[in-house]
Structures are given as structure tokens and as C-alpha cells.
Design an enzyme around this catalytic site. Structure first.
Site, PDB file in Angstrom:
ATOM      1  N   HIS A  14       2.716  -2.219   5.698  1.00  0.00           N
ATOM      2  CA  HIS A  14       2.872  -1.410   6.909  1.00  0.00           C
ATOM      3  C   HIS A  14       2.516  -2.183   8.181  1.00  0.00           C
ATOM      4  CE1 HIS A  14      -1.485  -0.658   6.499  1.00  0.00           C
ATOM      5  NE2 HIS A  14      -1.474  -0.263   7.747  1.00  0.00           N
ATOM      6  N   LYS A  50     -14.951  -4.556   6.028  1.00  0.00           N
ATOM      7  CA  LYS A  50     -15.240  -3.137   6.256  1.00  0.00           C
ATOM      8  C   LYS A  50     -16.628  -3.047   6.868  1.00  0.00           C
ATOM      9  CE  LYS A  50     -11.775  -1.249   3.766  1.00  0.00           C
ATOM     10  NZ  LYS A  50     -10.711  -0.493   4.413  1.00  0.00           N
ATOM     11  N   ASP A  88      -7.069  -6.555  -0.792  1.00  0.00           N
ATOM     12  CA  ASP A  88      -6.704  -5.380  -0.006  1.00  0.00           C
ATOM     13  C   ASP A  88      -6.080  -5.746   1.337  1.00  0.00           C
ATOM     14  OD1 ASP A  88      -6.760  -2.496   0.406  1.00  0.00           O
ATOM     15  OD2 ASP A  88      -8.317  -2.874   1.906  1.00  0.00           O
ATOM     16  N   LYS A 148       1.761  -1.465  -1.488  1.00  0.00           N
ATOM     17  CA  LYS A 148       0.923  -2.551  -1.948  1.00  0.00           C
ATOM     18  C   LYS A 148      -0.267  -1.973  -2.721  1.00  0.00           C
ATOM     19  CE  LYS A 148      -2.693  -3.720   0.613  1.00  0.00           C
ATOM     20  NZ  LYS A 148      -3.562  -2.611   0.944  1.00  0.00           N
ATOM     21  N   ARG A 188       1.255  16.926  -8.996  1.00  0.00           N
ATOM     22  CA  ARG A 188       0.794  17.495 -10.261  1.00  0.00           C
ATOM     23  C   ARG A 188       0.303  18.942 -10.065  1.00  0.00           C
ATOM     24  NH1 ARG A 188      -1.411  13.741 -14.544  1.00  0.00           N
ATOM     25  NH2 ARG A 188      -0.951  12.163 -12.982  1.00  0.00           N
ATOM     26  N   HIS A 196      -1.598  -8.118   4.396  1.00  0.00           N
ATOM     27  CA  HIS A 196      -1.382  -7.948   5.840  1.00  0.00           C
ATOM     28  C   HIS A 196      -1.685  -9.220   6.639  1.00  0.00           C
ATOM     29  CE1 HIS A 196      -1.090  -3.901   4.567  1.00  0.00           C
ATOM     30  NE2 HIS A 196      -2.376  -3.595   4.577  1.00  0.00           N
ATOM     31  N   GLU A 224     -12.979  -3.684  10.473  1.00  0.00           N
ATOM     32  CA  GLU A 224     -12.960  -2.223  10.481  1.00  0.00           C
ATOM     33  C   GLU A 224     -14.384  -1.728  10.568  1.00  0.00           C
ATOM     34  OE1 GLU A 224     -10.170  -0.245   7.670  1.00  0.00           O
ATOM     35  OE2 GLU A 224      -9.882  -2.242   6.881  1.00  0.00           O
ATOM     36  N   LYS A 262       4.084  -2.322  12.750  1.00  0.00           N
ATOM     37  CA  LYS A 262       3.286  -2.104  13.970  1.00  0.00           C
ATOM     38  C   LYS A 262       3.979  -2.748  15.169  1.00  0.00           C
ATOM     39  CE  LYS A 262      -1.163  -1.871  11.587  1.00  0.00           C
ATOM     40  NZ  LYS A 262      -1.818  -0.607  11.842  1.00  0.00           N
ATOM     41  N   ILE A 296       3.743  12.940 -13.766  1.00  0.00           N
ATOM     42  CA  ILE A 296       4.589  11.739 -13.711  1.00  0.00           C
ATOM     43  C   ILE A 296       4.506  10.884 -14.975  1.00  0.00           C
ATOM     44  CG2 ILE A 296       4.618  11.617 -11.187  1.00  0.00           C
ATOM     45  CD1 ILE A 296       2.570   9.302 -11.420  1.00  0.00           C
TER      46      ILE A 296
HETATM   47  C1  BG6 Z   1      -4.574  -0.722   3.954  1.00  0.00           C
HETATM   48  C2  BG6 Z   1      -5.836  -1.048   3.219  1.00  0.00           C
HETATM   49  O1  BG6 Z   1      -3.486  -1.409   3.409  1.00  0.00           O
HETATM   50  O2  BG6 Z   1      -4.734  -1.088   5.309  1.00  0.00           O
HETATM   51  C3  BG6 Z   1      -7.032  -0.345   3.846  1.00  0.00           C
HETATM   52  O3  BG6 Z   1      -5.708  -0.667   1.866  1.00  0.00           O
HETATM   53  C4  BG6 Z   1      -7.116  -0.665   5.322  1.00  0.00           C
HETATM   54  O4  BG6 Z   1      -8.239  -0.690   3.197  1.00  0.00           O
HETATM   55  C5  BG6 Z   1      -5.774  -0.412   5.984  1.00  0.00           C
HETATM   56  O5  BG6 Z   1      -8.113   0.158   5.887  1.00  0.00           O
HETATM   57  C6  BG6 Z   1      -5.793  -0.883   7.417  1.00  0.00           C
HETATM   58  O6  BG6 Z   1      -4.617  -0.440   8.020  1.00  0.00           O
HETATM   59  P1  BG6 Z   1      -4.613  -0.045   9.545  1.00  0.00           P
HETATM   60  O7  BG6 Z   1      -3.191   0.299   9.826  1.00  0.00           O
HETATM   61  O8  BG6 Z   1      -5.554   1.114   9.697  1.00  0.00           O
HETATM   62  O9  BG6 Z   1      -5.107  -1.253  10.261  1.00  0.00           O
END
Ligand code: BG6
Length: 494
Positions: free
Chosen positions: A179, A341, A236, A149, A46, A241, A217, A183, A89
Site C-alpha cells: 500500500h 514501533k 513487516d 503482504k 465467518r 515498504h 511509528e 501513497k 473459508i
Molecule cells: C503495515 C504493517 O503493512 O504497514 C503495519 O503491517 C504498519 O505494522 C503499517 O503499521 C504502516 O502503514 P501506514 O500506512 O500506517 O504507514
């Protein structure tokens, strides 16, 4: 499969994901000589930036994340691929001009991958505008859309989103990204299981006591308050994941590594998970929110004091749950999963605890009780595969201790590549095996939906845990006294 030259069109190119992951990943692919000649990257944003400004922004993004060192010559080559398209967009005009740029400029390959690194609430709108411009028609080249996601907010919204986007795209054109599947250590789970004959006979309810999957985390919600408060830890991380990790650890051997074969097996696991009835939610799931505390020696604020978080928020920053897979291999084996977190340490791991052996053999010795065998798979930051065994202590007495066998995944000189590099390349190859099929997403929502619904009606109670700790007291999830969270990947400190 060969990677073909394409135009990567990135929506949300000036945003956080693009900054920290996408642009650095594309640069590293270029550096490794993996981006096919002629590949172009068209950023949509934007902000009123010109080409000059965009190049200097990308330079900053790449420099901040360059592995080892920033290579000026590679960046020069990379920058020749970069273009900036300024537009809103939400407006048709943006897409009309985009279409003109893509079709008139001889520069842009006709294979196009649209990367939607934008708010999920904008997915359908952007796809519908692109479709209005016939940009998904494959007359002159393939067209693919990569969708980040979360895919939906719950089961109903995921179905509605799927219905909407399948008006514009065929399933073959959709790349739903998780993602975690990119890994290296996650892919190694499959190799470890299916390329080693020793494990398979043990990989079932007869030998395994329980399985744990942890993603902790130490960071908080950073600048993502708005998004995070509407999502929470269950949506999340767990729904996506962690359930993906679970499928890889527990699925049957697929007939091949081909996308459909792999995804069929993952879906079978998700379908076999015992549904959690609403009245059993508290026995199966737990949530918590961080209060203020110390992380890595630094004082940090509570979740409720973070920017953009309502003072009465009951969004969970920690979620754990217990699941059972009701199939022949796994019936009766509890699977415990947790994520949070602002926890004591950043760590993703899968820990598999085996049953205790019968010990009557040691009846007249000083061996009272031996530790169970464990298989520990560290996903990040420590990447490892370890088997813990009981061995005799040296000396005259018959005593035992735990020793671990290490199968290292990477030598020191073998650098880790980022998950996005692998996945962005797979899109160019048309390989969807590491992307999610809609039924995977759907069944994952079915598993967590009853929990989310119950939590939504009990807004006034949520446990807290001090930032920097291992989370709230949720031991009630465990089936047996001998079971508890395992936070360490070494034998000394369980
Ligand atoms: C993301 C989440 O999909 O994955 C985040 O939205 C999270 O909150 C992250 O921190 C963790 O990914 P990675 O690759 O850092 O373990």
C-alpha cells in the site's frame, strides 16, 4: 485506462484491514463518483450475520473513517452495492455457494476481483478452492486476485507460495499489494525526480554522501500480537515498504509509466544491491525491542508485556540496516534504513545528504564549516519536499545558516486520499504498475534473508529501547562520524 464495473469479493471482510481501510476506501471512491456503475461488493465472513447486520457494520466502519463528514445519501447508494456471504473459508461448501451466488444473481458483474485480506497462511487454500470452482476462468469477464503482504515468510516460502498460486492464476491476474505505492507522496518521488531537470545531474555517487529512509511509528503492535511476533519489523516493514521506497529513490528513469517498464527498473535496483554475507550481518543490520516507557505523555507497557507475546520473545520491534547498490550511479553510497514501533514520533521520510563543498574560499572568514545540503521528503504525516541550502546570515559578519526551500505537494484545500483508494481503483482499470511483480518480492527476500537467518540463530540477544525514544543505539551502522540518523524535517534540530 478505464475502470470497468466489477464484483469485489472480499475475503476477511469483517477483519481489521477491511474495517479501517477497504470499506472506507470503497465508500470514498463511490463518493468521488469513481466506482463504475453496477460495481458490487460481496463480503465473505465467518460470522452469522445477515444483510441488515452487515450494512450496519459497514456504516460504523465508514462513519469512523469518513473524511470530513459522513454523507447519508452517498452511503445509501453505496449500501446498494453491498452483500454478505457467510461461510467458512476452509470448507469447499463456502465456495460452491459463492459460485452459485455469483453466477445466478444477475446483479453481479462478471469481472471479479478477489481481495485476500486474510492470514497469509490461508492464501493458497483460498485460491485453490476458488480455482476448483473455475472462478478464475476468464470466459465471461476478467478475474483478478489481490494478495496482501507479507508474500511469504522468507525467500523459500515466497518461492513455494508463488509456485502454488501460479497453478491457479496467471501473473497478469495477480495483484500483489504494497500500500506504500498508493501513497500520494510516494508517487511524487517519481515526479520530483523525473519531471525536474535540475536534480538528475546531482542524483548519483558524485554528489550524494548517503541516503536515509525512516519509518517510525508511535503506536505499538495494537491487537496484532500473534501476527507481529511471528513477523517482526524486518519482515513487516523493511522487506516490503521500505525497500520499495528505496527502489523509487534510486532507480534509473523507466521508459514509460507502464507497469512492466517501471517494475523492470525497480528490479534492476534490487538485483544490484550488494548481498550481505552472514559474517557481515552485524555490521549491516541492527535490531531492538521496546521496553516500557512513555509515548505522547502516556505510560505504555513493554513489548514483552503486550497481549499474546511470549515472555521470552526475541522478535524485533525496531530494525535498521545499511545497504549498498553496486551500480554506476550508486556504488559506494551507503543507504541507511530504519523502522520501529513505539518510537518518539510517527514519521516516514526519505533524507538525502549531499557531500560537503570545498570550503577554502571561506578560509579567512568566520565560516568554520557549513552544513551539508539535504533533500528531505516527508511522506507522512507531514508531506513535504524540502531542499536545505546554506545562506549568509544578515549582518556585517561573514556567517552562514541553513535555510530551506519548500516545494509543497498539496495546498490546504486539497485533501489527501488514502492509498487504498488509488490501488483499489487501479485493480478495476487493470493497471498493475503500483503492484509488485514476483521478482521484486523475490529479490527483496534475497536481501533480508541472511539477516533474518542470523537473527534466528541468535535468539538470546536483542537490544532494547525505551518506548517513546528514537530507538536503540545503532550508530555502528554508519560509515563515517559525520553520519547519524536524521529525525527532523526542519533545519533547526538535526
Ligand atoms: C503495515 C504493517 O503493512 O504497514 C503495519 O503491517 C504498519 O505494522 C503499517 O503499521 C504502516 O502503514 P501506514 O500506512 O500506517 O504507514
Amino acid at each position: 485506462m478505464n475502470a470497468e464495473p466489477c464484483t469485489y469479493v472480499i475475503f476477511g471482510a469483517t477483519g481489521n484491514l477491511s474495517r479501517i481501510k477497504l470499506m472506507p476506501a470503497l465508500y470514498h471512491l463511490d463518493m468521488a463518483g469513481r466506482l463504475p456503475q453496477g460495481t458490487r461488493i460481496l463480503a465473505i465472513g465467518r460470522r452469522p450475520w445477515d444483510q441488515q447486520k452487515w450494512l450496519s457494520e459497514v456504516r460504523d466502519m465508514v462513519q469512523a473513517k469518513a473524511r470530513d463528514y459522513f454523507d447519508e445519501a452517498v452511503f445509501l447508494r453505496f449500501s446498494e452495492r453491498l452483500y454478505y456471504h457467510q461461510g467458512n473459508i476452509d470448507e469447499a461448501e463456502c465456495y460452491r455457494r459463492l459460485n452459485l451466488t455469483l453466477s445466478e444473481g444477475q446483479n453481479f458483474p462478471k469481472n471479479i476481483a478477489f481481495y485476500l485480506s486474510i492470514s497469509p497462511s490461508d492464501f493458497a487454500t483460498v485460491l485453490s478452492f476458488l480455482s476448483d470452482q473455475q472462478l478464475f476462468s476468464e470466459e465471461y469477464g476478467w478475474r483478478r486476485a489481490i494478495i496482501e503482504k507479507p508474500f511469504g515468510y522468507d525467500l523459500d516460502s515466497a518461492k513455494a507460495l508463488q509456485k502454488r498460486i501460479s497453478q491457479y492464476l496467471t501473473e497478469e491476474q495477480i495483484y500483489r499489494i504494497d500500500h506504500y505505492l498508493g501513497k500520494g507522496m510516494v508517487q511524487n518521488v517519481l515526479v520530483f525526480r523525473f519531471a525536474n531537470v535540475m536534480l538528475e545531474p546531482l542524483w548519483n555517487r558524485n554528489y550524494i554522501d548517503h541516503i536515509q529512509i525512516t519509518h517510525s511509528e508511535s503506536i505499538g503492535i495494537e491487537s496484532r500480537g500473534d501476527y507481529y511476533n511471528s513477523a517482526g519489523a524486518m519482515r513487516d516493514m523493511l522487506q516490503s515498504h521500505l525497500l520499495q521506497l528505496l527502489t523509487l529513490v534510486t532507480m534509473e528513469p523507466p521508459v514509460s509509466m507502464e507497469a512492466e517498464a517501471l517494475r523492470d527498473e525497480k528490479v534492476k535496483v534490487l538485483k544490484s544491491i550488494r548481498p550481505i554475507p552472514k559474517e557481515a550481518v552485524h555490521a549491516h543490520a541492527f535490531r531492538g525491542q521496546y521496553s516500557k516507557g512513555h509515548v505522547n505523555g502516556e505510560k505504555v507497557v513493554s513489548y514483552l508485556e503486550e497481549a499474546n507475546i511470549p515472555k521470552d520473545s526475541s522478535t524485533e520491534t525496531y530494525a535498521s540496516m545499511k545497504l549498498y547498490i553496486d551500480n554506476w550511479r550508486w556504488r559506494g553510497v551507503p543507504i541507511y534504513m530504519r523502522t520501529g514501533k513505539r518510537m518518539a514520533k510517527a514519521q516516514s521520510s526519505i533524507s538525502i545528504c549531499f557531500r560537503h563543498p570545498p570550503l577554502q574560499f571561506f578560509r579567512d572568514t568566520q565560516v568554520q564549516c557549513t552544513n551539508a545540503n539535504w533533500i528531505l521528503m516527508g511522506i507522512q504525516p507531514e508531506e513535504c519536499i524540502r531542499m536545505e541550502m546554506t545562506v549568509k546570515e544578515p549582518g556585517l559578519e561573514m556567517r552562514t545558516r541553513t535555510s530551506s526551500l519548500d516545494a509543497s505537494f498539496r495546498n490546504e484545500d486539497e485533501k489527501a486520499i488514502d492509498a487504498y483508494e488509488d490501488l483499489l481503483l487501479d485493480v478495476l482499470k487493470g493497471d498493475r504498475s503500483l503492484f509488485l511483480r514476483f521478482d521484486e518480492v523475490e529479490y527483496a527476500w534475497r536481501i533480508v534473508d541472511p539477516i533474518l537467518q542470523t537473527w534466528a540463530t541468535e535468539r538470546d540477544y536483542i537490544a532494547t529501547y525505551p518506548a517513546g525514544s528514537w530507538g536503540p543505539e545503532d550508530n555502528r551502522l554508519f560509515d563515517k562520524e559525520s553520519q547519524s540518523w536524521r529525525s527532523s524535517l526542519t533545519p533547526e534540530s538535526k
